[in-house]
Design a protein around this motif. Structure first.
Motif, PDB file in Angstrom:
ATOM      1  N   ASP A 120       8.519 -18.100  -5.718  1.00  0.00           N
ATOM      2  CA  ASP A 120       7.966 -16.847  -5.201  1.00  0.00           C
ATOM      3  C   ASP A 120       9.001 -15.735  -5.057  1.00  0.00           C
ATOM      4  N   LEU A 121      10.274 -16.058  -5.154  1.00  0.00           N
ATOM      5  CA  LEU A 121      11.333 -15.062  -4.997  1.00  0.00           C
ATOM      6  C   LEU A 121      11.261 -14.005  -6.100  1.00  0.00           C
ATOM      7  N   GLY A 122      10.855 -14.393  -7.274  1.00  0.00           N
ATOM      8  CA  GLY A 122      10.752 -13.455  -8.393  1.00  0.00           C
ATOM      9  C   GLY A 122       9.807 -12.301  -8.130  1.00  0.00           C
ATOM     10  N   HIS A 123       8.790 -12.533  -7.320  1.00  0.00           N
ATOM     11  CA  HIS A 123       7.848 -11.456  -7.007  1.00  0.00           C
ATOM     12  C   HIS A 123       8.546 -10.328  -6.244  1.00  0.00           C
ATOM     13  N   LEU A 124       9.457 -10.706  -5.354  1.00  0.00           N
ATOM     14  CA  LEU A 124      10.212  -9.688  -4.619  1.00  0.00           C
ATOM     15  C   LEU A 124      11.162  -8.962  -5.557  1.00  0.00           C
ATOM     16  N   LEU A 130      10.775  -8.401  -8.697  1.00  0.00           N
ATOM     17  CA  LEU A 130       9.986  -7.497  -9.547  1.00  0.00           C
ATOM     18  C   LEU A 130       9.478  -6.269  -8.796  1.00  0.00           C
ATOM     19  N   ALA A 131       9.329  -6.380  -7.487  1.00  0.00           N
ATOM     20  CA  ALA A 131       8.842  -5.255  -6.691  1.00  0.00           C
ATOM     21  C   ALA A 131       9.954  -4.270  -6.349  1.00  0.00           C
ATOM     22  N   GLY A 132      11.192  -4.639  -6.609  1.00  0.00           N
ATOM     23  CA  GLY A 132      12.343  -3.824  -6.228  1.00  0.00           C
ATOM     24  C   GLY A 132      12.547  -2.592  -7.082  1.00  0.00           C
ATOM     25  N   PRO A 133      13.506  -1.785  -6.711  1.00  0.00           N
ATOM     26  CA  PRO A 133      13.739  -0.492  -7.362  1.00  0.00           C
ATOM     27  C   PRO A 133      14.228  -0.581  -8.804  1.00  0.00           C
ATOM     28  N   MET A 134      14.779  -1.700  -9.216  1.00  0.00           N
ATOM     29  CA  MET A 134      15.263  -1.820 -10.592  1.00  0.00           C
ATOM     30  C   MET A 134      14.119  -1.769 -11.590  1.00  0.00           C
ATOM     31  N   ARG A 135      12.916  -2.067 -11.142  1.00  0.00           N
ATOM     32  CA  ARG A 135      11.747  -2.123 -12.022  1.00  0.00           C
ATOM     33  C   ARG A 135      10.959  -0.826 -12.014  1.00  0.00           C
ATOM     34  N   ILE A 136      11.351   0.114 -11.191  1.00  0.00           N
ATOM     35  CA  ILE A 136      10.602   1.358 -11.056  1.00  0.00           C
ATOM     36  C   ILE A 136      11.359   2.474 -11.754  1.00  0.00           C
ATOM     37  N   VAL A 137      10.696   3.118 -12.683  1.00  0.00           N
ATOM     38  CA  VAL A 137      11.308   4.228 -13.401  1.00  0.00           C
ATOM     39  C   VAL A 137      10.672   5.511 -12.883  1.00  0.00           C
ATOM     40  N   THR A 138      11.504   6.411 -12.402  1.00  0.00           N
ATOM     41  CA  THR A 138      10.989   7.689 -11.916  1.00  0.00           C
ATOM     42  C   THR A 138      11.665   8.810 -12.675  1.00  0.00           C
ATOM     43  N   ARG A 139      10.962   9.903 -12.807  1.00  0.00           N
ATOM     44  CA  ARG A 139      11.512  11.089 -13.445  1.00  0.00           C
ATOM     45  C   ARG A 139      11.651  12.178 -12.388  1.00  0.00           C
ATOM     46  N   HIS A 140      12.458  13.150 -12.698  1.00  0.00           N
ATOM     47  CA  HIS A 140      12.617  14.271 -11.784  1.00  0.00           C
ATOM     48  C   HIS A 140      11.243  14.853 -11.480  1.00  0.00           C
ATOM     49  N   ALA A 167       3.984   4.414  -2.146  1.00  0.00           N
ATOM     50  CA  ALA A 167       2.962   3.525  -2.695  1.00  0.00           C
ATOM     51  C   ALA A 167       3.534   2.192  -3.164  1.00  0.00           C
ATOM     52  N   GLU A 168       4.803   2.143  -3.496  1.00  0.00           N
ATOM     53  CA  GLU A 168       5.419   0.919  -4.011  1.00  0.00           C
ATOM     54  C   GLU A 168       5.722  -0.102  -2.914  1.00  0.00           C
ATOM     55  N   TRP A 169       5.745   0.334  -1.660  1.00  0.00           N
ATOM     56  CA  TRP A 169       6.039  -0.597  -0.577  1.00  0.00           C
ATOM     57  C   TRP A 169       4.947  -1.654  -0.428  1.00  0.00           C
ATOM     58  N   ALA A 170       3.735  -1.365  -0.875  1.00  0.00           N
ATOM     59  CA  ALA A 170       2.658  -2.357  -0.802  1.00  0.00           C
ATOM     60  C   ALA A 170       3.003  -3.580  -1.645  1.00  0.00           C
ATOM     61  N   GLY A 171       3.620  -3.373  -2.805  1.00  0.00           N
ATOM     62  CA  GLY A 171       4.029  -4.488  -3.650  1.00  0.00           C
ATOM     63  C   GLY A 171       5.114  -5.320  -3.003  1.00  0.00           C
ATOM     64  N   VAL A 172       6.028  -4.655  -2.325  1.00  0.00           N
ATOM     65  CA  VAL A 172       7.088  -5.376  -1.607  1.00  0.00           C
ATOM     66  C   VAL A 172       6.464  -6.172  -0.460  1.00  0.00           C
ATOM     67  N   ALA A 173       5.523  -5.567   0.257  1.00  0.00           N
ATOM     68  CA  ALA A 173       4.859  -6.261   1.364  1.00  0.00           C
ATOM     69  C   ALA A 173       4.119  -7.493   0.861  1.00  0.00           C
ATOM     70  N   ALA A 174       3.471  -7.386  -0.292  1.00  0.00           N
ATOM     71  CA  ALA A 174       2.765  -8.535  -0.864  1.00  0.00           C
ATOM     72  C   ALA A 174       3.752  -9.644  -1.228  1.00  0.00           C
ATOM     73  N   ALA A 175       4.886  -9.275  -1.800  1.00  0.00           N
ATOM     74  CA  ALA A 175       5.904 -10.260  -2.167  1.00  0.00           C
ATOM     75  C   ALA A 175       6.481 -10.934  -0.926  1.00  0.00           C
ATOM     76  N   VAL A 176       6.706 -10.164   0.128  1.00  0.00           N
ATOM     77  CA  VAL A 176       7.205 -10.729   1.384  1.00  0.00           C
ATOM     78  C   VAL A 176       6.156 -11.686   1.955  1.00  0.00           C
TER      79      VAL A 176
END
Length: 94
Positions: free
Chosen positions: A43-47, A49-59, A22-31
């Protein structure tokens, strides 16, 4: 390194990202913003922010996947465009 060089570096890094589907849509929008941008620096900041450093996942969260093929093709085309010798870079270097 100029702004186009920074953008190319981040786009190349994005090719290695693994995100929940589901997060790839944000990357596609930034691209998409970068593809039509008159202000790559802005506009580079949008990409970023869409990257993995901003996504927190739990087990147990959604599994991560590599970049979808259609987006990978767009990113590669954008890298080529921004790397072209005639690409405008207000900071000078590619």
């Amino acid at each position: 390194m100029g702004v186009h060089g920074e953008a190319v570096g981040l786009l190349r890094e994005a090719l290695t990202w693994k995100l929940p589907a589901a997060e790839w849509a944000g990357v596609a929008a930034a691209v998409g913003r970068l593809e039509s941008s008159d202000d790559v620096r802005g506009d580079l900041g949008h990409l970023e922010l869409a990257g993995p450093m901003r996504i927190v996942t739990r087990h147990g969260d959604q599994p991560v996947t590599p970049m979808p093929d259609d987006l990978r093709e767009r990113v590669n085309e954008l890298i080529h465009t921004l790397s072209a010798p005639d690409a405008e870079d207000p900071d000078g270097a590619g």
